[in-house]
Design an enzyme around this catalytic site. Structure first.
Site, mmCIF file in Angstrom:
data_model
loop_
_atom_site.group_PDB
_atom_site.id
_atom_site.type_symbol
_atom_site.label_atom_id
_atom_site.label_comp_id
_atom_site.label_asym_id
_atom_site.label_seq_id
_atom_site.Cartn_x
_atom_site.Cartn_y
_atom_site.Cartn_z
ATOM 1 N N CYS A 17 -6.590 -8.745 4.883
ATOM 2 C CA CYS A 17 -5.216 -8.502 4.588
ATOM 3 C C CYS A 17 -4.250 -9.624 5.100
ATOM 4 C CB CYS A 17 -4.701 -6.965 5.036
ATOM 5 S SG CYS A 17 -5.647 -5.754 3.941
ATOM 6 N N HIS A 45 0.925 -1.027 -0.157
ATOM 7 C CA HIS A 45 0.077 0.068 -0.044
ATOM 8 C C HIS A 45 0.895 1.103 -0.139
ATOM 9 C CE1 HIS A 45 -3.706 -2.464 0.221
ATOM 10 N NE2 HIS A 45 -3.179 -2.955 1.480
#
Lengths: 268, 153, 105
Positions: A229, A188
Protein backbone atom coordinates in the site's frame (compact mmCIF):
# COMPACT_ATOMS: atom_id res chain seq x y z
CA UNK A 1 -17.06 18.79 9.86
CA UNK A 2 -17.21 19.19 6.14
CA UNK A 3 -16.10 16.22 4.16
CA UNK A 4 -16.34 16.33 0.48
CA UNK A 5 -14.76 13.79 -1.72
CA UNK A 6 -14.72 14.26 -5.42
CA UNK A 7 -13.37 11.06 -6.52
CA UNK A 8 -11.72 8.44 -8.46
CA UNK A 9 -10.87 9.68 -11.86
CA UNK A 10 -8.85 7.07 -13.57
CA UNK A 11 -6.59 8.86 -15.93
CA UNK A 12 -4.46 7.34 -18.59
CA UNK A 13 -1.33 6.61 -16.62
CA UNK A 14 -3.30 4.70 -14.08
CA UNK A 15 -3.16 7.32 -11.40
CA UNK A 16 -6.12 7.62 -9.13
CA UNK A 17 -6.67 11.29 -8.58
CA UNK A 18 -8.56 12.60 -5.64
CA UNK A 19 -9.71 16.13 -5.35
CA UNK A 20 -10.48 16.80 -1.81
CA UNK A 21 -11.82 19.77 0.04
CA UNK A 22 -12.14 19.81 3.75
CA UNK A 23 -10.04 18.09 6.30
CA UNK A 24 -10.39 14.75 7.90
CA UNK A 25 -8.87 12.97 10.79
CA UNK A 26 -10.53 14.16 13.87
CA UNK A 27 -10.33 11.34 16.38
CA UNK A 28 -13.05 8.99 15.22
CA UNK A 29 -14.74 7.28 18.09
CA UNK A 30 -17.19 5.67 15.74
CA UNK A 31 -16.21 3.51 12.85
CA UNK A 32 -16.31 5.36 9.55
CA UNK A 33 -18.03 2.46 7.81
CA UNK A 34 -21.43 1.45 9.17
CA UNK A 35 -21.60 -2.04 10.58
CA UNK A 36 -24.21 -2.93 7.98
CA UNK A 37 -21.82 -1.95 5.19
CA UNK A 38 -18.74 -3.63 6.62
CA UNK A 39 -17.27 -6.01 4.05
CA UNK A 40 -14.32 -8.34 4.17
CA UNK A 41 -11.83 -8.39 1.31
CA UNK A 42 -13.49 -11.72 0.51
CA UNK A 43 -16.53 -9.84 -0.77
CA UNK A 44 -14.38 -8.02 -3.32
CA UNK A 45 -12.97 -11.18 -4.93
CA UNK A 46 -14.31 -13.04 -7.94
CA UNK A 47 -16.52 -16.07 -7.47
CA UNK A 48 -13.61 -18.40 -8.33
CA UNK A 49 -11.28 -16.79 -5.82
CA UNK A 50 -13.93 -16.98 -3.11
CA UNK A 51 -14.55 -20.63 -3.98
CA UNK A 52 -10.84 -21.37 -3.58
CA UNK A 53 -10.76 -19.72 -0.15
CA UNK A 54 -13.83 -21.71 0.87
CA UNK A 55 -12.22 -25.01 -0.16
CA UNK A 56 -10.27 -26.21 2.87
CA UNK A 57 -8.40 -28.69 0.74
CA UNK A 58 -7.46 -26.70 -2.35
CA UNK A 59 -6.89 -23.34 -0.63
CA UNK A 60 -3.09 -23.14 -1.01
CA UNK A 61 -2.82 -21.17 2.25
CA UNK A 62 -3.38 -24.46 4.04
CA UNK A 63 0.06 -25.63 2.90
CA UNK A 64 1.42 -23.08 5.39
CA UNK A 65 -1.21 -23.84 8.03
CA UNK A 66 -0.20 -27.52 7.83
CA UNK A 67 3.47 -26.67 8.00
CA UNK A 68 2.83 -24.33 10.93
CA UNK A 69 0.97 -27.09 12.77
CA UNK A 70 3.99 -29.36 12.35
CA UNK A 71 6.40 -26.65 13.53
CA UNK A 72 4.17 -25.89 16.50
CA UNK A 73 4.77 -29.35 17.93
CA UNK A 74 8.44 -29.52 16.94
CA UNK A 75 11.04 -28.93 19.65
CA UNK A 76 13.28 -25.95 19.09
CA UNK A 77 16.01 -24.05 20.94
CA UNK A 78 18.26 -24.75 23.88
CA UNK A 79 15.36 -25.52 26.20
CA UNK A 80 14.29 -28.39 23.96
CA UNK A 81 10.68 -27.35 24.11
CA UNK A 82 7.96 -27.19 21.48
CA UNK A 83 5.13 -24.66 21.44
CA UNK A 84 2.88 -27.56 22.43
CA UNK A 85 4.93 -28.02 25.62
CA UNK A 86 3.17 -24.92 26.98
CA UNK A 87 0.13 -24.59 24.70
CA UNK A 88 -2.34 -27.46 24.65
CA UNK A 89 -6.03 -27.46 23.79
CA UNK A 90 -6.89 -26.93 27.44
CA UNK A 91 -3.86 -25.14 28.88
CA UNK A 92 -2.93 -21.76 27.41
CA UNK A 93 -4.86 -22.71 24.31
CA UNK A 94 -4.14 -20.59 21.28
CA UNK A 95 -7.73 -20.95 20.08
CA UNK A 96 -9.04 -17.43 19.72
CA UNK A 97 -5.70 -15.86 20.69
CA UNK A 98 -5.03 -14.20 17.33
CA UNK A 99 -8.36 -12.36 17.56
CA UNK A 100 -6.96 -10.50 20.58
CA UNK A 101 -3.85 -9.29 18.73
CA UNK A 102 -1.99 -6.98 18.45
CA UNK A 103 -1.65 -6.95 22.19
CA UNK A 104 0.58 -5.23 24.73
CA UNK A 105 3.34 -7.48 26.06
CA UNK A 106 3.23 -7.11 29.82
CA UNK A 107 6.96 -7.42 30.31
CA UNK A 108 8.04 -4.76 27.85
CA UNK A 109 4.91 -2.64 27.49
CA UNK A 110 5.31 -2.90 23.73
CA UNK A 111 2.39 -3.52 21.41
CA UNK A 112 3.21 -6.71 19.50
CA UNK A 113 1.59 -8.77 16.77
CA UNK A 114 1.39 -12.55 16.33
CA UNK A 115 4.71 -12.77 14.52
CA UNK A 116 6.43 -10.91 17.31
CA UNK A 117 4.69 -12.98 19.98
CA UNK A 118 5.93 -16.16 18.32
CA UNK A 119 9.46 -14.79 18.34
CA UNK A 120 9.17 -13.62 21.95
CA UNK A 121 8.06 -17.12 22.93
CA UNK A 122 11.03 -18.57 21.07
CA UNK A 123 13.38 -16.23 22.86
CA UNK A 124 11.92 -16.48 26.37
CA UNK A 125 10.67 -20.03 26.60
CA UNK A 126 12.54 -22.00 23.98
CA UNK A 127 15.83 -20.09 23.88
CA UNK A 128 15.63 -20.33 20.14
CA UNK A 129 16.72 -17.88 17.50
CA UNK A 130 13.97 -15.55 16.30
CA UNK A 131 12.53 -16.36 12.89
CA UNK A 132 12.98 -13.63 10.35
CA UNK A 133 9.94 -11.71 9.21
CA UNK A 134 8.39 -13.16 6.04
CA UNK A 135 10.43 -16.37 6.34
CA UNK A 136 8.55 -19.52 5.37
CA UNK A 137 8.63 -20.79 8.96
CA UNK A 138 7.32 -17.59 10.53
CA UNK A 139 4.60 -17.28 7.89
CA UNK A 140 3.64 -20.91 8.50
CA UNK A 141 3.45 -20.53 12.27
CA UNK A 142 1.58 -17.22 12.03
CA UNK A 143 -0.88 -18.73 9.57
CA UNK A 144 -1.40 -21.71 11.86
CA UNK A 145 -1.93 -19.55 14.94
CA UNK A 146 -4.24 -17.10 13.15
CA UNK A 147 -6.19 -20.02 11.67
CA UNK A 148 -7.00 -21.12 15.23
CA UNK A 149 -9.16 -17.97 15.45
CA UNK A 150 -10.90 -18.38 12.12
CA UNK A 151 -14.55 -17.40 12.44
CA UNK A 152 -13.99 -15.22 15.49
CA UNK A 153 -14.38 -11.45 15.47
CA UNK A 154 -11.43 -9.22 16.33
CA UNK A 155 -11.43 -8.37 19.98
CA UNK A 156 -8.16 -6.53 20.55
CA UNK A 157 -7.87 -4.23 23.53
CA UNK A 158 -7.64 -0.58 22.46
CA UNK A 159 -7.74 1.14 25.85
CA UNK A 160 -5.42 1.23 28.85
CA UNK A 161 -1.85 0.45 27.92
CA UNK A 162 -2.92 -0.09 24.30
CA UNK A 163 -4.53 3.31 23.88
CA UNK A 164 -1.48 5.28 22.78
CA UNK A 165 -0.71 2.58 20.19
CA UNK A 166 -4.28 2.65 18.99
CA UNK A 167 -4.11 6.40 18.56
CA UNK A 168 -0.78 6.20 16.77
CA UNK A 169 -2.24 3.59 14.43
CA UNK A 170 -5.26 5.76 13.74
CA UNK A 171 -3.03 8.73 13.01
CA UNK A 172 -0.99 6.66 10.58
CA UNK A 173 -4.21 5.55 8.91
CA UNK A 174 -5.36 9.10 8.32
CA UNK A 175 -1.95 10.60 7.46
CA UNK A 176 -1.29 11.56 3.87
CA UNK A 177 1.90 10.10 2.54
CA UNK A 178 3.98 9.47 -0.54
CA UNK A 179 4.23 11.24 -3.85
CA UNK A 180 0.53 10.70 -4.38
CA UNK A 181 -0.21 12.37 -1.08
CA UNK A 182 -2.85 9.81 -0.18
CA UNK A 183 -3.94 8.38 3.14
CA UNK A 184 -5.42 4.94 3.75
CA UNK A 185 -8.96 6.25 4.10
CA UNK A 186 -8.94 7.92 0.69
CA UNK A 187 -9.15 4.49 -0.92
CA UNK A 188 -10.60 2.32 1.81
CA UNK A 189 -13.23 4.53 3.42
CA UNK A 190 -14.20 7.04 0.78
CA UNK A 191 -13.87 4.91 -2.33
CA UNK A 192 -14.35 1.28 -1.46
CA UNK A 193 -16.43 -0.42 -4.11
CA UNK A 194 -15.11 1.89 -6.84
CA UNK A 195 -12.92 0.63 -9.63
CA UNK A 196 -9.20 1.33 -9.67
CA UNK A 197 -8.18 0.06 -13.09
CA UNK A 198 -9.18 -3.62 -13.07
CA UNK A 199 -9.57 -3.72 -9.31
CA UNK A 200 -12.49 -3.00 -7.10
CA UNK A 201 -11.23 -1.13 -4.06
CA UNK A 202 -11.82 -3.03 -0.83
CA UNK A 203 -12.36 -1.60 2.60
CA UNK A 204 -8.81 -2.53 3.48
CA UNK A 205 -9.38 -4.94 6.35
CA UNK A 206 -6.64 -7.25 7.58
CA UNK A 207 -8.88 -10.09 8.75
CA UNK A 208 -7.57 -12.62 6.23
CA UNK A 209 -3.85 -12.39 6.96
CA UNK A 210 -1.49 -14.07 6.49
CA UNK A 211 -3.21 -14.34 3.11
CA UNK A 212 -2.43 -16.28 -0.04
CA UNK A 213 -2.29 -13.73 -2.86
CA UNK A 214 -2.26 -14.76 -6.51
CA UNK A 215 -0.15 -11.71 -7.18
CA UNK A 216 2.52 -12.95 -4.75
CA UNK A 217 2.00 -16.60 -5.71
CA UNK A 218 2.54 -17.37 -2.06
CA UNK A 219 1.28 -16.50 1.38
CA UNK A 220 2.31 -13.18 2.90
CA UNK A 221 1.97 -11.19 6.08
CA UNK A 222 -0.20 -8.16 6.69
CA UNK A 223 2.98 -6.08 6.84
CA UNK A 224 3.87 -7.19 3.32
CA UNK A 225 0.45 -5.95 2.22
CA UNK A 226 0.89 -2.66 4.10
CA UNK A 227 4.27 -2.17 2.42
CA UNK A 228 2.51 -2.68 -0.93
CA UNK A 229 0.00 0.00 0.00
CA UNK A 230 2.77 2.41 0.91
CA UNK A 231 4.57 1.65 -2.34
CA UNK A 232 1.28 2.07 -4.19
CA UNK A 233 1.01 5.69 -3.05
CA UNK A 234 4.73 6.13 -3.74
CA UNK A 235 5.69 6.35 -0.10
CA UNK A 236 8.77 4.77 1.41
CA UNK A 237 7.60 1.44 2.85
CA UNK A 238 8.50 0.82 6.48
CA UNK A 239 10.52 -2.24 7.48
CA UNK A 240 8.71 -5.48 8.33
CA UNK A 241 7.70 -5.43 11.96
CA UNK A 242 7.93 -1.62 12.25
CA UNK A 243 6.14 -0.31 15.32
CA UNK A 244 4.07 2.04 13.12
CA UNK A 245 2.70 -0.98 11.25
CA UNK A 246 1.95 -2.88 14.46
CA UNK A 247 0.11 0.17 15.78
CA UNK A 248 -1.74 0.39 12.48
CA UNK A 249 -2.62 -3.31 12.81
CA UNK A 250 -4.39 -2.47 16.06
CA UNK A 251 -6.34 0.32 14.44
CA UNK A 252 -7.22 -1.97 11.52
CA UNK A 253 -8.34 -4.70 13.92
CA UNK A 254 -10.63 -2.20 15.65
CA UNK A 255 -12.15 -0.86 12.46
CA UNK A 256 -12.74 -4.46 11.27
CA UNK A 257 -14.00 -5.75 14.57
CA UNK A 258 -17.44 -6.78 13.31
CA UNK A 259 -15.71 -9.04 10.77
CA UNK A 260 -14.37 -12.47 11.58
CA UNK A 261 -10.87 -13.79 10.96
CA UNK A 262 -10.51 -15.77 7.73
CA UNK A 263 -6.91 -16.96 7.78
CA UNK A 264 -5.84 -18.34 5.41
CA UNK A 265 -7.73 -16.11 3.01
CA UNK A 266 -7.20 -16.06 -0.76
CA UNK A 267 -6.87 -12.74 -2.53
CA UNK A 268 -6.18 -11.86 -6.15
CA UNK B 1 -13.47 -4.21 -19.43
CA UNK B 2 -11.09 -4.13 -22.32
CA UNK B 3 -8.64 -6.79 -23.28
CA UNK B 4 -5.16 -6.05 -22.14
CA UNK B 5 -2.73 -6.00 -24.99
CA UNK B 6 0.94 -6.79 -24.44
CA UNK B 7 1.88 -3.19 -25.09
CA UNK B 8 -0.44 -1.95 -22.42
CA UNK B 9 0.71 -4.68 -20.11
CA UNK B 10 4.23 -3.29 -19.91
CA UNK B 11 2.59 -0.08 -18.88
CA UNK B 12 0.21 -1.57 -16.39
CA UNK B 13 2.99 -3.58 -14.76
CA UNK B 14 4.48 -0.29 -13.74
CA UNK B 15 1.77 -0.16 -11.12
CA UNK B 16 -0.29 2.88 -10.48
CA UNK B 17 1.39 5.21 -12.85
CA UNK B 18 5.08 4.40 -12.88
CA UNK B 19 6.67 4.03 -16.26
CA UNK B 20 8.71 0.90 -16.61
CA UNK B 21 11.16 0.78 -19.44
CA UNK B 22 12.04 -2.70 -20.46
CA UNK B 23 15.54 -2.43 -21.86
CA UNK B 24 15.98 -5.99 -23.01
CA UNK B 25 13.16 -7.36 -25.11
CA UNK B 26 12.39 -10.87 -24.00
CA UNK B 27 9.97 -13.06 -25.93
CA UNK B 28 6.87 -12.83 -23.78
CA UNK B 29 4.49 -14.39 -26.28
CA UNK B 30 4.46 -17.58 -28.24
CA UNK B 31 3.65 -17.04 -31.87
CA UNK B 32 0.83 -19.15 -33.20
CA UNK B 33 3.48 -21.08 -35.17
CA UNK B 34 4.98 -22.07 -31.84
CA UNK B 35 1.65 -23.48 -30.84
CA UNK B 36 1.37 -25.37 -34.12
CA UNK B 37 4.88 -26.70 -33.69
CA UNK B 38 4.15 -27.83 -30.13
CA UNK B 39 1.02 -29.64 -31.32
CA UNK B 40 2.97 -31.30 -34.16
CA UNK B 41 5.65 -32.44 -31.71
CA UNK B 42 3.06 -33.99 -29.44
CA UNK B 43 0.93 -35.50 -32.19
CA UNK B 44 3.09 -35.89 -35.32
CA UNK B 45 1.19 -35.98 -38.56
CA UNK B 46 -2.20 -35.72 -36.91
CA UNK B 47 -5.09 -33.41 -37.52
CA UNK B 48 -7.77 -32.70 -34.98
CA UNK B 49 -11.43 -31.94 -34.99
CA UNK B 50 -13.52 -30.06 -32.50
CA UNK B 51 -15.65 -32.13 -30.18
CA UNK B 52 -15.70 -34.54 -27.21
CA UNK B 53 -13.44 -32.20 -25.19
CA UNK B 54 -15.01 -29.79 -22.70
CA UNK B 55 -12.52 -27.22 -21.47
CA UNK B 56 -13.75 -25.00 -18.65
CA UNK B 57 -11.92 -21.85 -17.60
CA UNK B 58 -13.73 -18.85 -16.12
CA UNK B 59 -14.43 -16.29 -18.85
CA UNK B 60 -12.97 -13.51 -16.72
CA UNK B 61 -9.93 -14.13 -14.57
CA UNK B 62 -8.76 -11.49 -12.13
CA UNK B 63 -5.16 -12.64 -11.99
CA UNK B 64 -3.26 -14.60 -14.62
CA UNK B 65 -1.06 -16.28 -12.01
CA UNK B 66 -3.73 -18.72 -10.92
CA UNK B 67 -6.53 -19.55 -13.31
CA UNK B 68 -8.68 -22.62 -12.61
CA UNK B 69 -8.85 -25.13 -15.47
CA UNK B 70 -11.11 -28.16 -15.74
CA UNK B 71 -11.04 -30.46 -18.75
CA UNK B 72 -13.24 -33.46 -19.42
CA UNK B 73 -13.32 -35.77 -22.41
CA UNK B 74 -16.38 -37.68 -23.44
CA UNK B 75 -15.12 -41.28 -23.31
CA UNK B 76 -16.26 -44.55 -21.69
CA UNK B 77 -12.64 -45.10 -20.52
CA UNK B 78 -12.76 -48.84 -21.19
CA UNK B 79 -9.89 -51.03 -22.41
CA UNK B 80 -11.42 -50.84 -25.87
CA UNK B 81 -12.22 -47.13 -25.96
CA UNK B 82 -10.32 -44.61 -23.86
CA UNK B 83 -8.35 -41.39 -23.78
CA UNK B 84 -4.57 -41.79 -23.73
CA UNK B 85 -3.58 -38.16 -23.25
CA UNK B 86 -4.99 -34.68 -22.74
CA UNK B 87 -2.70 -31.77 -23.56
CA UNK B 88 -3.25 -28.08 -22.93
CA UNK B 89 -1.81 -25.39 -25.22
CA UNK B 90 -1.61 -21.62 -25.05
CA UNK B 91 -1.32 -19.26 -28.05
CA UNK B 92 -0.21 -16.29 -25.93
CA UNK B 93 2.05 -17.60 -23.16
CA UNK B 94 5.84 -17.47 -23.53
CA UNK B 95 5.73 -21.27 -23.98
CA UNK B 96 2.92 -22.96 -25.87
CA UNK B 97 2.74 -26.03 -23.61
CA UNK B 98 0.81 -25.76 -20.37
CA UNK B 99 0.48 -29.41 -19.31
CA UNK B 100 0.33 -32.94 -20.67
CA UNK B 101 -1.80 -35.49 -18.86
CA UNK B 102 -1.47 -39.21 -19.56
CA UNK B 103 -4.25 -41.53 -18.58
CA UNK B 104 -5.95 -44.75 -19.56
CA UNK B 105 -8.74 -47.14 -18.64
CA UNK B 106 -7.52 -47.22 -15.01
CA UNK B 107 -8.55 -43.57 -14.72
CA UNK B 108 -12.21 -44.48 -15.05
CA UNK B 109 -13.05 -40.95 -15.98
CA UNK B 110 -11.20 -38.59 -18.33
CA UNK B 111 -11.43 -35.50 -16.21
CA UNK B 112 -8.53 -33.42 -14.88
CA UNK B 113 -8.44 -30.11 -13.02
CA UNK B 114 -5.51 -27.84 -12.21
CA UNK B 115 -4.58 -24.16 -11.96
CA UNK B 116 -2.58 -22.44 -14.66
CA UNK B 117 -0.78 -19.23 -15.55
CA UNK B 118 -2.00 -17.16 -18.46
CA UNK B 119 0.13 -14.25 -19.65
CA UNK B 120 -2.75 -12.58 -21.42
CA UNK B 121 -6.32 -12.87 -22.61
CA UNK B 122 -6.48 -15.73 -25.08
CA UNK B 123 -8.20 -18.86 -26.37
CA UNK B 124 -6.75 -21.92 -24.64
CA UNK B 125 -6.68 -25.20 -26.57
CA UNK B 126 -7.14 -28.69 -25.11
CA UNK B 127 -6.40 -31.72 -27.29
CA UNK B 128 -7.35 -35.28 -26.38
CA UNK B 129 -5.88 -38.32 -28.08
CA UNK B 130 -7.90 -41.53 -28.09
CA UNK B 131 -6.54 -45.07 -28.19
CA UNK B 132 -7.89 -45.35 -31.74
CA UNK B 133 -5.48 -42.57 -32.70
CA UNK B 134 -8.06 -39.84 -33.25
CA UNK B 135 -7.44 -36.36 -31.91
CA UNK B 136 -10.18 -34.09 -30.50
CA UNK B 137 -10.13 -30.44 -29.54
CA UNK B 138 -11.90 -28.12 -27.14
CA UNK B 139 -11.36 -24.41 -26.52
CA UNK B 140 -11.93 -21.88 -23.78
CA UNK B 141 -11.75 -18.14 -24.25
CA UNK B 142 -10.43 -16.23 -21.27
CA UNK B 143 -10.07 -12.56 -20.47
CA UNK B 144 -7.28 -11.95 -17.97
CA UNK B 145 -7.38 -8.67 -16.09
CA UNK B 146 -4.61 -7.22 -14.01
CA UNK B 147 -4.68 -5.61 -10.63
CA UNK B 148 -4.14 -1.92 -10.02
CA UNK B 149 -1.95 -2.17 -6.96
CA UNK B 150 1.01 -4.28 -7.94
CA UNK B 151 3.78 -5.37 -5.64
CA UNK B 152 6.98 -4.42 -7.38
CA UNK B 153 9.03 -6.40 -4.91
CA UNK C 1 7.92 -29.65 0.67
CA UNK C 2 4.42 -29.73 2.10
CA UNK C 3 1.95 -32.06 0.42
CA UNK C 4 -1.82 -32.29 0.81
CA UNK C 5 -3.70 -35.31 -0.49
CA UNK C 6 -7.41 -35.96 -0.76
CA UNK C 7 -8.06 -39.67 -1.27
CA UNK C 8 -11.22 -41.43 -0.08
CA UNK C 9 -10.49 -43.74 2.86
CA UNK C 10 -12.67 -46.44 1.40
CA UNK C 11 -14.46 -47.27 -1.83
CA UNK C 12 -16.29 -50.09 -3.55
CA UNK C 13 -14.35 -52.10 -6.10
CA UNK C 14 -14.92 -50.56 -9.50
CA UNK C 15 -15.90 -47.12 -8.18
CA UNK C 16 -14.35 -44.16 -9.91
CA UNK C 17 -12.74 -42.07 -7.16
CA UNK C 18 -11.61 -38.47 -7.29
CA UNK C 19 -8.11 -37.68 -6.07
CA UNK C 20 -6.83 -34.20 -5.32
CA UNK C 21 -3.23 -33.19 -4.71
CA UNK C 22 -1.54 -29.99 -3.63
CA UNK C 23 2.18 -29.44 -3.13
CA UNK C 24 4.20 -26.41 -2.05
CA UNK C 25 6.51 -25.35 -4.86
CA UNK C 26 7.11 -21.90 -6.29
CA UNK C 27 7.14 -23.15 -9.92
CA UNK C 28 9.53 -20.36 -10.84
CA UNK C 29 8.80 -19.90 -14.52
CA UNK C 30 12.17 -18.61 -15.73
CA UNK C 31 10.38 -15.65 -17.33
CA UNK C 32 10.49 -13.32 -14.35
CA UNK C 33 13.15 -10.78 -13.55
CA UNK C 34 14.31 -9.60 -10.17
CA UNK C 35 14.60 -6.00 -9.00
CA UNK C 36 17.99 -5.72 -10.74
CA UNK C 37 16.64 -6.90 -14.07
CA UNK C 38 18.27 -10.32 -13.85
CA UNK C 39 16.25 -13.31 -15.03
CA UNK C 40 15.23 -15.49 -12.11
CA UNK C 41 16.27 -19.01 -13.15
CA UNK C 42 13.57 -21.55 -13.88
CA UNK C 43 12.85 -23.96 -11.04
CA UNK C 44 9.83 -26.15 -11.62
CA UNK C 45 8.34 -29.55 -10.96
CA UNK C 46 8.48 -31.41 -14.27
CA UNK C 47 6.44 -34.49 -13.57
CA UNK C 48 3.75 -35.87 -11.33
CA UNK C 49 2.58 -39.46 -11.23
CA UNK C 50 0.26 -41.64 -9.23
CA UNK C 51 1.08 -45.33 -8.85
CA UNK C 52 -1.65 -47.65 -7.63
CA UNK C 53 -1.97 -51.41 -7.73
CA UNK C 54 1.33 -51.77 -9.57
CA UNK C 55 0.55 -49.32 -12.35
CA UNK C 56 0.98 -45.67 -13.12
CA UNK C 57 -2.69 -44.73 -13.28
CA UNK C 58 -2.11 -41.05 -13.98
CA UNK C 59 0.89 -39.02 -15.07
CA UNK C 60 1.33 -35.33 -15.83
CA UNK C 61 4.14 -33.40 -17.46
CA UNK C 62 4.23 -29.92 -16.00
CA UNK C 63 5.43 -26.72 -17.66
CA UNK C 64 6.12 -23.21 -16.32
CA UNK C 65 2.48 -22.34 -16.98
CA UNK C 66 1.37 -24.47 -14.04
CA UNK C 67 0.59 -22.16 -11.12
CA UNK C 68 2.78 -21.99 -8.04
CA UNK C 69 1.89 -24.68 -5.50
CA UNK C 70 0.55 -27.10 -8.10
CA UNK C 71 -2.96 -28.40 -7.60
CA UNK C 72 -4.02 -31.42 -9.63
CA UNK C 73 -7.30 -33.34 -9.52
CA UNK C 74 -7.76 -36.60 -11.41
CA UNK C 75 -9.67 -39.87 -11.17
CA UNK C 76 -8.93 -43.55 -10.86
CA UNK C 77 -10.84 -46.80 -10.51
CA UNK C 78 -10.72 -48.39 -7.05
CA UNK C 79 -9.25 -51.85 -7.66
CA UNK C 80 -7.58 -53.20 -4.51
CA UNK C 81 -6.98 -52.13 -0.92
CA UNK C 82 -3.54 -50.72 -0.43
CA UNK C 83 -1.41 -47.70 -1.01
CA UNK C 84 -1.48 -45.06 -3.65
CA UNK C 85 1.90 -43.50 -4.22
CA UNK C 86 2.26 -39.91 -5.39
CA UNK C 87 5.55 -38.82 -6.90
CA UNK C 88 6.62 -35.31 -7.93
CA UNK C 89 9.92 -34.88 -9.76
CA UNK C 90 11.57 -31.50 -10.25
CA UNK C 91 13.73 -30.38 -13.16
CA UNK C 92 16.87 -31.60 -11.38
CA UNK C 93 15.45 -35.03 -10.70
CA UNK C 94 14.72 -34.38 -7.03
CA UNK C 95 11.77 -36.51 -6.00
CA UNK C 96 9.03 -35.89 -3.42
CA UNK C 97 6.93 -38.91 -2.47
CA UNK C 98 3.80 -39.27 -0.41
CA UNK C 99 1.40 -42.15 0.06
CA UNK C 100 -2.23 -42.58 1.04
CA UNK C 101 -4.07 -45.80 1.74
CA UNK C 102 -7.49 -46.86 0.59
CA UNK C 103 -9.70 -49.75 1.64
CA UNK C 104 -11.57 -51.33 -1.23
CA UNK C 105 -14.51 -53.61 -0.49
Amino acid sequence: MTLRAVIASLIGAGVLVFTITGVVAQSPTERAIDDADLKSGYDFQSEDTRALQDDDFANPGFLWVDKGAALFSEKAGKNDRACTTCHTDTVRSIKGAAARYPSVDEKTGQLINIEQRINLCRERHQQAEPLSYESEDLLAMTAYVAHQSRGQPFNAKTDGTAQSHFEAGRDYYYARKGQMNLACHHCHEWNWGQMLRGDRLSQGHGNGYPAYRFEWQTIGSLHRRLRNCDKGVRAEPLPFGAQEYVDLELYLAWRASRLTLETPSVRR
Amino acid sequence: MSMITPDRRGFVLGGAGALVVQLVPIPLRAEPEDLERAVRESFPGKTYQEGRVTLKIPVLSENGNSVPLDVEVDSPMTDEDHVTSIQIFSPENPLPNIAKFYLGPRAGRARVATRIRLADSQRVLALAEMNDGTLWAGYAKVIVTIAACIDLG
Amino acid sequence: MTVRLSVPQSAKRGDVIEIKTLISHQMESGFRRDAFGEVIPRDILKEFRCVYDGQTVFRAELFPAISANPFITFHTVATVSGELEFVWTDQNGVVTRETASIEVT
